[in-house]
Design a protein around this motif. Structure first.
Motif, PDB file in Angstrom:
ATOM      1  N   PHE A 360       0.836  -1.196   0.000  1.00  0.00           N
ATOM      2  CA  PHE A 360       0.000   0.000   0.000  1.00  0.00           C
ATOM      3  C   PHE A 360       0.873   1.250   0.000  1.00  0.00           C
ATOM      4  O   PHE A 360       0.659   2.185  -0.788  1.00  0.00           O
ATOM      5  N   SER A 361       1.886   1.270   0.853  1.00  0.00           N
ATOM      6  CA  SER A 361       2.773   2.434   0.954  1.00  0.00           C
ATOM      7  C   SER A 361       3.518   2.675  -0.347  1.00  0.00           C
ATOM      8  O   SER A 361       3.748   3.825  -0.743  1.00  0.00           O
ATOM      9  N   ALA A 362       3.922   1.598  -1.024  1.00  0.00           N
ATOM     10  CA  ALA A 362       4.701   1.725  -2.251  1.00  0.00           C
ATOM     11  C   ALA A 362       3.838   2.047  -3.465  1.00  0.00           C
ATOM     12  O   ALA A 362       4.257   2.798  -4.350  1.00  0.00           O
ATOM     13  N   GLU A 363       2.635   1.488  -3.524  1.00  0.00           N
ATOM     14  CA  GLU A 363       1.832   1.593  -4.743  1.00  0.00           C
ATOM     15  C   GLU A 363       0.860   2.760  -4.761  1.00  0.00           C
ATOM     16  O   GLU A 363       0.470   3.228  -5.843  1.00  0.00           O
ATOM     17  N   VAL A 364       0.444   3.240  -3.597  1.00  0.00           N
ATOM     18  CA  VAL A 364      -0.474   4.371  -3.576  1.00  0.00           C
ATOM     19  C   VAL A 364       0.280   5.637  -3.969  1.00  0.00           C
ATOM     20  O   VAL A 364       1.339   5.945  -3.417  1.00  0.00           O
ATOM     21  N   ASP A 365      -0.258   6.356  -4.933  1.00  0.00           N
ATOM     22  CA  ASP A 365       0.347   7.600  -5.402  1.00  0.00           C
ATOM     23  C   ASP A 365      -0.287   8.752  -4.628  1.00  0.00           C
ATOM     24  O   ASP A 365      -1.313   9.308  -5.022  1.00  0.00           O
ATOM     25  N   ALA A 366       0.328   9.089  -3.491  1.00  0.00           N
ATOM     26  CA  ALA A 366      -0.192  10.160  -2.653  1.00  0.00           C
ATOM     27  C   ALA A 366       0.955  10.861  -1.948  1.00  0.00           C
ATOM     28  O   ALA A 366       2.037  10.293  -1.766  1.00  0.00           O
ATOM     29  N   ALA A 367       0.709  12.099  -1.547  1.00  0.00           N
ATOM     30  CA  ALA A 367       1.735  12.846  -0.828  1.00  0.00           C
ATOM     31  C   ALA A 367       2.018  12.235   0.531  1.00  0.00           C
ATOM     32  O   ALA A 367       3.148  12.273   1.019  1.00  0.00           O
ATOM     33  N   VAL A 368       0.989  11.660   1.159  1.00  0.00           N
ATOM     34  CA  VAL A 368       1.131  11.047   2.479  1.00  0.00           C
ATOM     35  C   VAL A 368       0.371   9.732   2.502  1.00  0.00           C
ATOM     36  O   VAL A 368      -0.773   9.661   2.045  1.00  0.00           O
ATOM     37  N   VAL A 369       1.010   8.696   3.019  1.00  0.00           N
ATOM     38  CA  VAL A 369       0.363   7.407   3.272  1.00  0.00           C
ATOM     39  C   VAL A 369       0.464   7.131   4.760  1.00  0.00           C
ATOM     40  O   VAL A 369       1.549   7.238   5.350  1.00  0.00           O
ATOM     41  N   THR A 370      -0.663   6.816   5.392  1.00  0.00           N
ATOM     42  CA  THR A 370      -0.632   6.472   6.808  1.00  0.00           C
ATOM     43  C   THR A 370      -0.954   4.995   6.966  1.00  0.00           C
ATOM     44  O   THR A 370      -1.845   4.458   6.290  1.00  0.00           O
ATOM     45  N   VAL A 371      -0.224   4.345   7.849  1.00  0.00           N
ATOM     46  CA  VAL A 371      -0.432   2.940   8.168  1.00  0.00           C
ATOM     47  C   VAL A 371      -0.868   2.854   9.625  1.00  0.00           C
ATOM     48  O   VAL A 371      -0.134   3.270  10.530  1.00  0.00           O
ATOM     49  N   ASN A 372      -2.072   2.365   9.843  1.00  0.00           N
ATOM     50  CA  ASN A 372      -2.627   2.216  11.189  1.00  0.00           C
ATOM     51  C   ASN A 372      -2.663   3.551  11.939  1.00  0.00           C
ATOM     52  O   ASN A 372      -2.322   3.625  13.133  1.00  0.00           O
ATOM     53  N   ALA A 373      -3.085   4.599  11.255  1.00  0.00           N
ATOM     54  CA  ALA A 373      -3.208   5.923  11.865  1.00  0.00           C
ATOM     55  C   ALA A 373      -4.216   6.741  11.076  1.00  0.00           C
ATOM     56  O   ALA A 373      -4.441   6.516   9.886  1.00  0.00           O
ATOM     57  N   SER A 374      -4.803   7.715  11.735  1.00  0.00           N
ATOM     58  CA  SER A 374      -5.817   8.575  11.121  1.00  0.00           C
ATOM     59  C   SER A 374      -5.231   9.446  10.022  1.00  0.00           C
ATOM     60  O   SER A 374      -4.077   9.892  10.094  1.00  0.00           O
ATOM     61  N   THR A 375      -6.053   9.741   9.026  1.00  0.00           N
ATOM     62  CA  THR A 375      -5.640  10.684   7.980  1.00  0.00           C
ATOM     63  C   THR A 375      -5.461  12.088   8.526  1.00  0.00           C
ATOM     64  O   THR A 375      -4.789  12.922   7.903  1.00  0.00           O
ATOM     65  N   ARG A 376      -6.019  12.364   9.691  1.00  0.00           N
ATOM     66  CA  ARG A 376      -5.974  13.716  10.253  1.00  0.00           C
ATOM     67  C   ARG A 376      -4.572  14.160  10.660  1.00  0.00           C
ATOM     68  O   ARG A 376      -4.354  15.316  10.998  1.00  0.00           O
ATOM     69  N   PHE A 377      -3.602  13.230  10.634  1.00  0.00           N
ATOM     70  CA  PHE A 377      -2.247  13.602  11.019  1.00  0.00           C
ATOM     71  C   PHE A 377      -1.478  14.299   9.894  1.00  0.00           C
ATOM     72  O   PHE A 377      -0.359  14.762  10.117  1.00  0.00           O
TER      73      PHE A 377
END
Length: 422
Positions: A360-377
């Motif tokens: 997920f971290s490698a393939e998602v094209d996004a400025a920020v990827v969170t693993v087991n944490a809220s997007t609000r960070f």
């Protein structure tokens, strides 16, 4: 009456003169000015809140949604928080003059790449008046003069804030024109973003239409911030209690901001157990649910209302208590969905499977990827940057929360003792 171009040219020339002064300031003087601005804002809290009340009342009369009124509103407590953000900036290292890399060549030349201010930065943004203070503070600390153009909804608030900060700068013996506020219409925006040679960088921050207009019409270099159609994906290997807390927090903690989650994707193997619980909690918090067929079944089990989800729903940054919810058969399907509807801002996965997290971290094209944490960070303050001037969703120079380092460029300094090229 001056034309927009004449006004912008005059403002930019004054800003450039101020920026040359700022570029020479040692950290101690910049930090003292930040503290002076913070103290002045707190001292002027009643004036700032009164000006803000006029903006909020005007917005309410015009039918502004409550979520947008919340983004606009300043209270005495929020003024203190804005001032504290300036103090936090003062406590951070000064990026100007940092050596990025360097070496001594075989011929004895010493070369080094050092951080330098951008110069004159134009900032175009919408309703949140705290952005006015964050941008001014970040500009000062990084040695840049800021030309600000806030939204008309916050006109009175921004005018009061900038006047207080300019007065504080003057009291410190610094040029007030290091922070300027434009109060003209769209013509001023057009003149600002085409003032190539006078303005070094433009940063748009706001809705999709604003960003698109600046990106397509500017001749000045642009760092593109982006809208936040953010997803939370609950994987087959997720801790479901953790997933429940993350999904609800990502949506409801502050739904009117760009790092709030707009979509929830759930792996089919955990959907039966997880969806009724999360849908009940989201609905109980007041979230309007847009659900696919499988999630609609779970909503009926949970006894909550829903609407059938459409592609338009999946593609929408609601900035409100609304969320699209669906079931996916696999991690690959979740990745495909995010690639189709995401806006390259922030995407989250909840999983106990390290391989899934790595994919997920490698393939998602996004400025920020969170693993087991809220997007609000996804926030400059939460990342320890003191504040942010925006969240960049592009891939050039800056990506993610933009703070001090992202407001600098670099130059090469070459020192010798008489070498000539042969």
């Amino acid at each position: 009456m001056q034309s927009s171009q004449a006004r912008i040219d005059s403002a930019a020339k004054a800003a450039r003169a101020a920026s040359r002064r700022l570029a020479l300031l040692p950290r101690a003087e910049k930090d003292a000015a930040l503290h002076a601005m913070a103290n002045a804002l707190e001292a002027a809290s009643d004036r700032v809140v009164a000006a803000n009340d006029q903006d909020v009342e005007r917005g309410a009369r015009a039918g502004m949604p409550e979520s947008l009124q919340d983004r606009l509103r300043l209270t005495p407590q929020r003024v203190v928080a804005v001032a504290d953000a300036l103090r936090d900036l003062a406590a951070l290292p000064d990026p100007v003059g940092d050596v990025v890399r360097g070496s001594t060549l075989a011929n004895g030349l010493q070369i080094r790449q050092v951080r330098v201010p951008m110069g004159v930065v134009g900032m175009i943004y919408e309703s949140r008046p705290n952005v006015t203070v964050d941008a001014a503070g970040l500009g000062l600390k990084s040695g840049n003069a800021m030309i600000l153009r806030g939204g008309s909804a916050a006109a009175d608030s921004n005018a009061a804030l900038v006047d207080v900060m300019r007065t504080a700068l003057s009291a410190q013996g610094l040029p007030a024109d290091a922070v300027q506020l434009l109060d003209g219409g769209r013509e001023d925006v057009g003149a600002l973003i085409t003032a190539r040679g006078l303005v070094d960088l433009v940063i748009p921050r706001g809705g999709a239409d604003l960003i698109r207009t600046v990106v397509t019409q500017a001749t000045v270099p642009v760092i593109e911030t982006g809208v936040g159609n953010c997803h939370v994906y609950v994987d087959a290997a997720a801790d479901l209690d953790m997933a429940l807390a993350i999904a609800v927090n990502s949506k409801t903690h502050r739904p009117s901001v760009c790092n709030a989650a707009e979509s929830l994707l759930v792996h089919q193997s955990v959907a039966r157990d997880f969806l009724p619980k999360v849908l009940a909690e989201l609905a109980g918090a007041g979230v309007l649910l847009h659900t696919d067929e499988a999630a609609s079944t779970a909503a009926r089990v949970a006894g909550v209302s829903y609407e059938p989800v459409t592609d338009e729903d999946w593609a929408t940054e609601h900035l409100a208590m609304e969320m699209s919810v669906g079931v996916v058969p696999s991690l690959d399907a979740a990745l495909d969905h995010i690639d189709r509807f995401g806006t390259r801002h922030t995407e989250a996965i909840v999983t106990g499977d390290r391989r899934a997290a790595r994919r997920f971290s490698a393939e998602v094209d996004a400025a920020v990827v969170t693993v087991n944490a809220s997007t609000r960070f996804t926030d400059g303050g939460e990342f320890g940057f003191g504040a942010e001037i925006g969240i960049s969703t592009q891939k050039l120079h800056a990506r993610g929360p933009m703070a001090l380092q992202e407001l600098t460029s670099t130059k090469w300094v070459v020192e010798g003792d008489g070498q000539v090229r042969v």
